[in-house]
Design a protein around this motif. Sequence first.
Motif, PDB file in Angstrom:
ATOM      1  N   ARG A  55       0.824  -1.213   0.000  1.00  0.00           N
ATOM      2  CA  ARG A  55       0.000   0.000   0.000  1.00  0.00           C
ATOM      3  C   ARG A  55       0.855   1.258   0.000  1.00  0.00           C
ATOM      4  N   LEU A  56       1.949   1.268   0.754  1.00  0.00           N
ATOM      5  CA  LEU A  56       2.828   2.435   0.789  1.00  0.00           C
ATOM      6  C   LEU A  56       3.527   2.643  -0.551  1.00  0.00           C
ATOM      7  N   LEU A  74       0.950   4.011  -2.973  1.00  0.00           N
ATOM      8  CA  LEU A  74       0.702   5.423  -2.678  1.00  0.00           C
ATOM      9  C   LEU A  74       1.864   6.287  -3.159  1.00  0.00           C
ATOM     10  N   ALA A  75       3.084   5.803  -3.004  1.00  0.00           N
ATOM     11  CA  ALA A  75       4.252   6.539  -3.493  1.00  0.00           C
ATOM     12  C   ALA A  75       4.202   6.675  -5.013  1.00  0.00           C
ATOM     13  N   ILE A 133       1.537   9.282  -5.862  1.00  0.00           N
ATOM     14  CA  ILE A 133       2.034  10.638  -5.605  1.00  0.00           C
ATOM     15  C   ILE A 133       3.009  11.050  -6.700  1.00  0.00           C
ATOM     16  N   LEU A 137       9.484   9.852  -2.244  1.00  0.00           N
ATOM     17  CA  LEU A 137       8.085   9.505  -2.459  1.00  0.00           C
ATOM     18  C   LEU A 137       7.586   8.529  -1.397  1.00  0.00           C
ATOM     19  N   LEU A 138       8.434   7.580  -0.988  1.00  0.00           N
ATOM     20  CA  LEU A 138       8.040   6.664   0.091  1.00  0.00           C
ATOM     21  C   LEU A 138       7.848   7.416   1.404  1.00  0.00           C
ATOM     22  N   SER A 162       4.595   9.143   1.301  1.00  0.00           N
ATOM     23  CA  SER A 162       3.469   8.221   1.460  1.00  0.00           C
ATOM     24  C   SER A 162       3.306   7.809   2.921  1.00  0.00           C
ATOM     25  N   PHE A 195       1.713  10.902   4.605  1.00  0.00           N
ATOM     26  CA  PHE A 195       0.296  10.998   4.280  1.00  0.00           C
ATOM     27  C   PHE A 195      -0.509   9.941   5.036  1.00  0.00           C
ATOM     28  N   SER A 196       0.038   8.737   5.169  1.00  0.00           N
ATOM     29  CA  SER A 196      -0.678   7.670   5.870  1.00  0.00           C
ATOM     30  C   SER A 196      -0.847   7.987   7.345  1.00  0.00           C
ATOM     31  N   ASN A 216      -3.408  10.792   7.702  1.00  0.00           N
ATOM     32  CA  ASN A 216      -4.735  10.240   7.459  1.00  0.00           C
ATOM     33  C   ASN A 216      -5.208   9.411   8.645  1.00  0.00           C
TER      34      ASN A 216
END
Length: 64
Positions: free
Chosen positions: A8-9, A12-13, A16, A35-36, A39, A42-43, A46
Motif C-alpha cells: 500500500r505504501l 501510494l508513493a 504521488i 516519495l516513500l 506516502s 500521508f498515511s 490520514n
Amino acid sequence: MLIRLVIRLVLLALIIGAAAEIVPGIDVHGGFGTLLWLSVLFSVVNLVIGTLLRLITLPLILLT
C-alpha cells in the motif's frame, strides 16, 4: 500483514509520483525514497486526522 502495508505504501508513493508528473504545480525533488517518505507521512496524517474526525462526527451519525 506487513507485506500488505508495504504494498500500500509503495502504491501510494507511485500515485504521488504520477500526480507530481501530471499536475504542473506539484514538484517532488528527490527519488523514490522521498516519495516513500511522503506516502508514510500521508498515511500517518490520514490515520490521526481520520480517526479524530470519525470520533467528532460520531454523535451526529448516532443522532441521524
